[in-house]
Scaffold this motif. Sequence first.
Motif, short mmCIF file in Angstrom:
data_model
loop_
_atom_site.label_atom_id
_atom_site.label_comp_id
_atom_site.label_asym_id
_atom_site.label_seq_id
_atom_site.Cartn_x
_atom_site.Cartn_y
_atom_site.Cartn_z
N UNK A 1 -4.23 -5.89 8.15
CA UNK A 1 -3.68 -5.86 6.80
C UNK A 1 -3.04 -4.51 6.55
N UNK A 2 -2.39 -4.34 5.40
CA UNK A 2 -1.67 -3.09 5.15
C UNK A 2 -2.60 -1.88 5.09
N UNK B 1 7.00 -9.40 10.05
CA UNK B 1 6.23 -8.16 10.01
C UNK B 1 7.08 -6.99 10.49
N UNK C 1 0.86 -1.19 0.00
CA UNK C 1 0.00 0.00 0.00
C UNK C 1 0.89 1.23 0.00
N UNK D 1 3.39 2.12 10.79
CA UNK D 1 2.55 1.99 9.61
C UNK D 1 2.43 3.26 8.79
N UNK E 1 0.91 -10.12 16.25
CA UNK E 1 0.99 -10.55 14.86
C UNK E 1 -0.40 -10.80 14.30
N UNK E 2 -1.27 -11.40 15.11
CA UNK E 2 -2.64 -11.66 14.65
C UNK E 2 -3.38 -10.36 14.41
N UNK F 1 -7.59 -15.94 7.88
CA UNK F 1 -6.74 -15.85 9.07
C UNK F 1 -7.16 -16.85 10.14
N UNK G 1 3.67 0.49 2.71
CA UNK G 1 3.66 -0.60 3.68
C UNK G 1 3.30 -1.87 2.94
N UNK H 1 -16.75 -4.09 13.24
CA UNK H 1 -16.79 -4.98 14.39
C UNK H 1 -16.72 -4.20 15.70
N UNK I 1 10.31 -13.58 6.25
CA UNK I 1 9.91 -14.03 4.91
C UNK I 1 10.64 -13.25 3.84
N UNK J 1 2.39 -5.76 3.58
CA UNK J 1 2.04 -6.73 4.63
C UNK J 1 1.08 -7.76 4.06
N UNK J 2 0.90 -8.87 4.78
CA UNK J 2 -0.10 -9.86 4.36
C UNK J 2 -1.48 -9.20 4.33
N UNK K 1 -8.98 -4.43 19.82
CA UNK K 1 -8.41 -5.73 19.46
C UNK K 1 -9.53 -6.61 18.90
N UNK K 2 -9.38 -7.09 17.67
CA UNK K 2 -10.45 -7.92 17.08
C UNK K 2 -10.72 -9.18 17.92
N UNK L 1 -4.43 -19.54 11.61
CA UNK L 1 -4.00 -19.65 13.00
C UNK L 1 -4.55 -20.90 13.68
N UNK M 1 6.58 -15.19 11.67
CA UNK M 1 5.75 -14.20 10.98
C UNK M 1 5.77 -12.86 11.70
N UNK N 1 -2.01 -7.42 13.63
CA UNK N 1 -1.46 -6.81 12.41
C UNK N 1 -2.05 -7.51 11.18
N UNK N 2 -2.09 -8.83 11.23
CA UNK N 2 -2.64 -9.58 10.09
C UNK N 2 -4.11 -9.24 9.88
#
Lengths: 463, 463, 440, 440
Positions: free
Chosen positions: D346-347, D118, A14, D247, D339-340, A42, A32, C50, A455, A34-35, D80-81, A46, D114, D342-343
């Motif tokens: 997403x960007x 990141x 992005x 970010x 990490x979760x 997800x 940036x 959410x 990665x 990122x995944x 936090x999701x 996980x 991961x 951030x994932x």
Amino acid sequence: QYEPLLAEKNATRVEIDEEDSPLPDELTRDAVELPDLSEPELARHYTRLSQMNWGVESGPYPLGSCTMKYNPSFTEDVAADPNAAVHPDRSARSVQGSLELLYDLQDYLARIGGMDAVTLQPPAGAAGEFAGILVAKAYHEANGNDRSEVVIPASAHGTNFASAAMAGYDVVELPSDEDGRVDVDALEAALSEDTAALMLTNPNTVGLFERDIVDIAEMVHDVGGLLYYDGANLNALLGRGRPGDMGFDIMHYNVHKTFATPHGGGGPGAGPVGVVEELAPYLPSPRVRERGGNYELFDPEESIGKVHGYQGNWLVLVKAYAYIARLGDEGLADSSAKAVLNANYLASQLDYEVPYEPFHHEFAATAGDRDAADVAKRMLDYGVHPPTTKWPEFVPEAMLTEPTEVENRDSLDDLAHAFNAAMADSDEELANAPSKTTARRIDQVSAAREPRLSWRALDADGE
Amino acid sequence: QYEPLLAEKNATRVEIDEEDSPLPDELTRDAVELPDLSEPELARHYTRLSQMNWGVESGPYPLGSCTMKYNPSFTEDVAADPNAAVHPDRSARSVQGSLELLYDLQDYLARIGGMDAVTLQPPAGAAGEFAGILVAKAYHEANGNDRSEVVIPASAHGTNFASAAMAGYDVVELPSDEDGRVDVDALEAALSEDTAALMLTNPNTVGLFERDIVDIAEMVHDVGGLLYYDGANLNALLGRGRPGDMGFDIMHYNVHKTFATPHGGGGPGAGPVGVVEELAPYLPSPRVRERGGNYELFDPEESIGKVHGYQGNWLVLVKAYAYIARLGDEGLADSSAKAVLNANYLASQLDYEVPYEPFHHEFAATAGDRDAADVAKRMLDYGVHPPTTKWPEFVPEAMLTEPTEVENRDSLDDLAHAFNAAMADSDEELANAPSKTTARRIDQVSAAREPRLSWRALDADGE
Amino acid sequence: MTRGSPYAPHTDAETAAMLDAVGADDEESLFDIPEDVRFDGEFGIEARGERELRTELSDTFARNRRLTEFLGRGHHGHYVPSLVDDISRRSEFLTSYTQYQPEITQGFLQVLFEYQSMLVELTGLPVANCSMYDAATALAEAARLSNRVRRVSGTRVLVPETLHAGKRSVLDNYVSGTALTVETYPMDDGNVDVDALAERVDQNTSMVYAENPTVRGAIEERLSEIGDIADDANTLFCLGTDIVALGLLEEPASVGADVVVGEADALGMPTSYGMGLGLFATREEFLRQVPGRLVGAGEDAGGRRAYTLTLQTREQHIRKERATSNICTNQAWVALRTAMHVASLGPDGLVDLAKRCVTDAESLAAELSDLNGVQAPVHDRHHFREFVAHTDQPAEAIASDLEKEGFAVHVVGEHELQVCVTDLNASKTDELVAAFEEVL
Amino acid sequence: MTRGSPYAPHTDAETAAMLDAVGADDEESLFDIPEDVRFDGEFGIEARGERELRTELSDTFARNRRLTEFLGRGHHGHYVPSLVDDISRRSEFLTSYTQYQPEITQGFLQVLFEYQSMLVELTGLPVANCSMYDAATALAEAARLSNRVRRVSGTRVLVPETLHAGKRSVLDNYVSGTALTVETYPMDDGNVDVDALAERVDQNTSMVYAENPTVRGAIEERLSEIGDIADDANTLFCLGTDIVALGLLEEPASVGADVVVGEADALGMPTSYGMGLGLFATREEFLRQVPGRLVGAGEDAGGRRAYTLTLQTREQHIRKERATSNICTNQAWVALRTAMHVASLGPDGLVDLAKRCVTDAESLAAELSDLNGVQAPVHDRHHFREFVAHTDQPAEAIASDLEKEGFAVHVVGEHELQVCVTDLNASKTDELVAAFEEVL
């Protein structure tokens, strides 16, 4: 079975353009990358990774000196209370509940360890060691009594050495005697006016109680040194012996092993430190005290300052409190009794020599002429988690085993079967093990030779 | 891999003695015998069992007409709100929040289905069908117009037949035409003054839209019958077609397929029922309405009464509300678009004939001269969950497949690979499948011949 | 804020490639919907994030008043161990479908088998199904079963005059398509009026239903006699109870129950606005007439024990209009939670909990009776969890005042309140008594 | 209430049999503890049941006042999701130990890999470890690293005069066993006084530490110059930041940062009384001097990619007193959650969140500045999440009054308050402004 990396599934770059950025271009990065995956993707990623991992609900985790016991589910719910999620800069008057819990936990720990004052700040056992040694150092310095050495048995955890060194001390290593305990003569020789402290684990790392502890304490105190208790094995003594009563001046508590806080694959932990009255003024600041029914933070007069930016790993402390309160006196005492019983029972079922006895909560079996690490890998094929291997070093091909109190007899028998079966297997079977696991034997040497730590590094390698 | 039953691990018989019982002996049982295990043992037991189970976070669940899509994690947190955990006999004034949510959900569902009034009470889709048919019956009876038959296409879900029968109707089964849709001529023949209702699934159970729906509705209405919409496949139409606009008078909603509530291994579900204005007075009681900013429960004037002891499966309704609100108009429409795209894409990747087109969210491939059930078992060995097999019956060796919108292209390609690979395998491989699963092929016939339905029964068998 | 579904993972490129693979120009062209029924309006439902939704719903539920509930009458809350919440939420359990592929769903099947087994132990009857929706539908299914079994020929279903209104209404609806009729029999001081019942039961009676404890909390004292009366008339005896009561009160099989129904979710679930778990157990001879799912133990191709849904020919997806019931989706996940809760309690824990249901109700009744203007319990019986109290003042007014003090109780008569105490509110009984004093 | 530990599963019979197998009469005889140190007292800790404890602690925490927190200064809360809570609680993650047997802990190792990856993306530096305890200890470890690396010879560590007191104290302690000394350099209107810094940096400087954003929320404008100053003096440049700021703000590698430290738990964790996640990234050349755990990708015996803890010879359990740090247990599970999170973002989500940190702070500052007696922000800089406001009245009194209105803000000077806004409290800024008006 193989799960691709997030970035291998989908990643997006992005760009950050000035036109829709609230900042001038020179203050922002270009982009940036990122995944970029949806929640269902997800969730599966996980979930799959969790299935490729071993937790204590998967089975016994008998890593000697480390180990895991069952982490009561309710302690997670307690720690998730939204009212407990506060910012560390809140005024004391607005977080009386949190302070009350911390105060009570200080008190519980003091009682359990036979100590006079406790700090909850260190965020892990090693941080507790470091804080404890800094307290010792501050005490000696305050007494105009600079000292340069910390004495540590060779069998001690590596953190003892590193923590003492971080505090600027030279480490004097002490050999074990032939019974596996502190060699009192060697100690005599090692102690001097330069001795700041002796760090001791009791029971020690092969599970033996240091029977000469009273004499040892006297020897250390006689040269003006302090006696530090590494709390890793306190779980063996609950209700039967308290470091404070044995002459220890400083101790840290291992909350995951003793009080069942989850280890989370390597943390967060907590390493509360208890001290005798004389050392209380040096503890990290702030501590919690009660004044007229209100709880307040205060800085001990001669405090060493801080070992954590705030007050440590709060959520872990909450879980430790909940566990201690759930068990109470009798439960805590029983947890040690059953931990010791389980270790002894398991050892009795093994076709292995256990050179050092009488052990308590853990024992060091020896793999004899087999490679302990190979035996451990083979145990994986029998569906169990193996013990700690090749440590402590004075036990040849050590398999340091600590089953904890949460295993029942069937589970110990299964574990014994895995031990014995692996030992009975051929060298080739051992060398090729494990074969039934997510990954087969991993070549750690080559992984370390050419480290690939992200990665991006894999990408650069064309992988 | 095998996990013993709880009772095989440890069970205890506890006698109930009068001396420490608060009740006289004649009012109590003699003893209770149940599994007797500690929390760590239970945690491992259930964790292990969960690992022996397939959920939608394990991978696609493409059971045609049933299926599972990703259940958003946050809906669980929302439903776990302690303020939402109230008793059903609470005064309406003290549960305004709960009633507001129910009211809004009634409203959302009415809009989505193009209906005028909705009841949330039925605790599952089949219960919704039953309630809907009872509403039709009450309506006919109130109009002095007793009718005896319900017409249902042969391709319909079994519940349609059973629900109509439970309400006391005779079922008239309608064959499909050669295109896989309602045979309009046969319908003409089946309809009469005895017709209480036609129950229809649209798109039907091979994914085809009933193109003649306007004519069909007219035909049914012409004989004084009502048109019932089985909402199982509403997930294909969101934002593109509403049952109410097509002439349906009554419908039920399938909240797990359309609104992503978890299926929980077989429930709880919810089967809200929507009706047109004319039928609203017959809906189950109570419903929720708003008066001057307050929410209240009321009994529709001609209500059929209740189909659940209280107000249905509350927690499921909360999750459905949260999902609908999360997606909104665009999200709901997109979920159908992607569900249809995914089904079409997956079918395009299969080496299977798909006899009926153009399908929407699901399609019935045929295994041709192979046994569909065998192919499905073999698919398990490729690590995926197979589709619904051998149903609907008019498709030979049907493999009814519904991937939902939550699968990405990679996941559909994996699924296609499993389909195609299984089909290419030998008869022997199919017959011996599955071999990589927790259990191998289970002999259902012999299990049914000598049913053993409890551990007591196994015990009696000496097992 | 979100364009499209956040749970559809497609990137634009992916969508385009997939459309290409199926030969479609766009998604809309995949919909084969005639123009005249094509919807081009809007629902008018705004998508929320959410975080926003969690705040919104938290605010919504906060509009429920926080009352300490002393409520029961068929829906009971006991403390649910954290373990139950924790493990039942694992996605392998929560997001699984019915076990149509038993080879990869052994875990859930075993839990359901264990649930059935626990009910078999507790009821003494050899067959228990995986669940009905709730106690009301379980009772209604029992009546329908009585209409199917060969040894019973009648059409009259007899229920107590005090039957919970929700149960009665469901029962009426479930038998409306059959020849069955529902009639009531009188109660006597909170128990079945056994003599009056005996008079009403005849060879045309299909089923007699009684409860223990009754809806008013009284423990039934003459269950065996009721069983005998039913038996003598070749009539089914259906006993209504709940899973905690089963841990202490007379074993249903020992008093001649043919079918046991009731709520099992008093264990495993918090109060959830009436969401239930219908327990259903019966005799071996009715096995093939049982409604709902059954899990059986069998063998896999390797000769190892394996579990599977069984006797499915009773069910709607095979037998269609001749099925024993239309039930398909049931309350499986609640059954899982209930089984976990029972296992967490163990036999000692269950018996102790049940004993407390007797002693706590007794103490609270005594304390309330000590107040001026309250007599409790109204019935001279032993009670389980709950009891009816007579109030000199109008019950409705007292309940309303108590609500202002933060407590919820039932109004069951002009001068009758019903009060239920469990481990969840037992620590608040002193406050309740004080509130009573305040409002009397 | 409980005899013994509820988590020790032994039945009496089992205990007896096991004692028998080991040849002991009772459990006490297994303890080899001399009489004179044997404890025969009591702790005086009463055991409570799970239900009682949940009630007790819920009541305890309810004694915390419910304030809307506009607090930051190094500890930040973002939404936090649910997914993060849900999956991170799975016992396979939560109750696992350090990955000493990588063959059965690939899942956690991959998550940590991961996480490292990141941070590599976000910092632009090729090495990131699995975590330090928090930002303070990460900074302190960076200083110690500067003392170990060959290309740096000095002993002076330069930090801003505004350095957070907790960080400063930890830093002092961590360098107390070394030759390093900590000195401050001045700030200029919320940014580094670059000229003053340039004067202070010399060849005896081991490390220069600067922050972006600063502890007062200002975005640093001359980072590259700071990097150059450090570089010119052969001194390490350590940059403090946080995972959300990464970010959007300048990429640390692009401004010459040698080490990046800071808090990563602004994502992944609710506010938790200061519990942290120390991020630590650095250049390849310092790899073997890095403190803490590293996960590397390697191969298993089957030639497949596999992950493992690597370069463990840096660590205390192997190198003992010559280890790079004493750290052993770190914050792995927090890293997993981060990490979760951030994932999940997403960007796009991360960039958007970071942008909101700028715009929300700007709006709130403007709104507060509109009030009589408040000027905000004090510094003529761009801000990230938070800013300092000057108040004409004493700040302490205002904060105290705001607390009574239900809001928490920082007091950072006699007439200075600091206010932090994130997605969690952004919807409450109007209420905050209204409260300000009320109390001014």
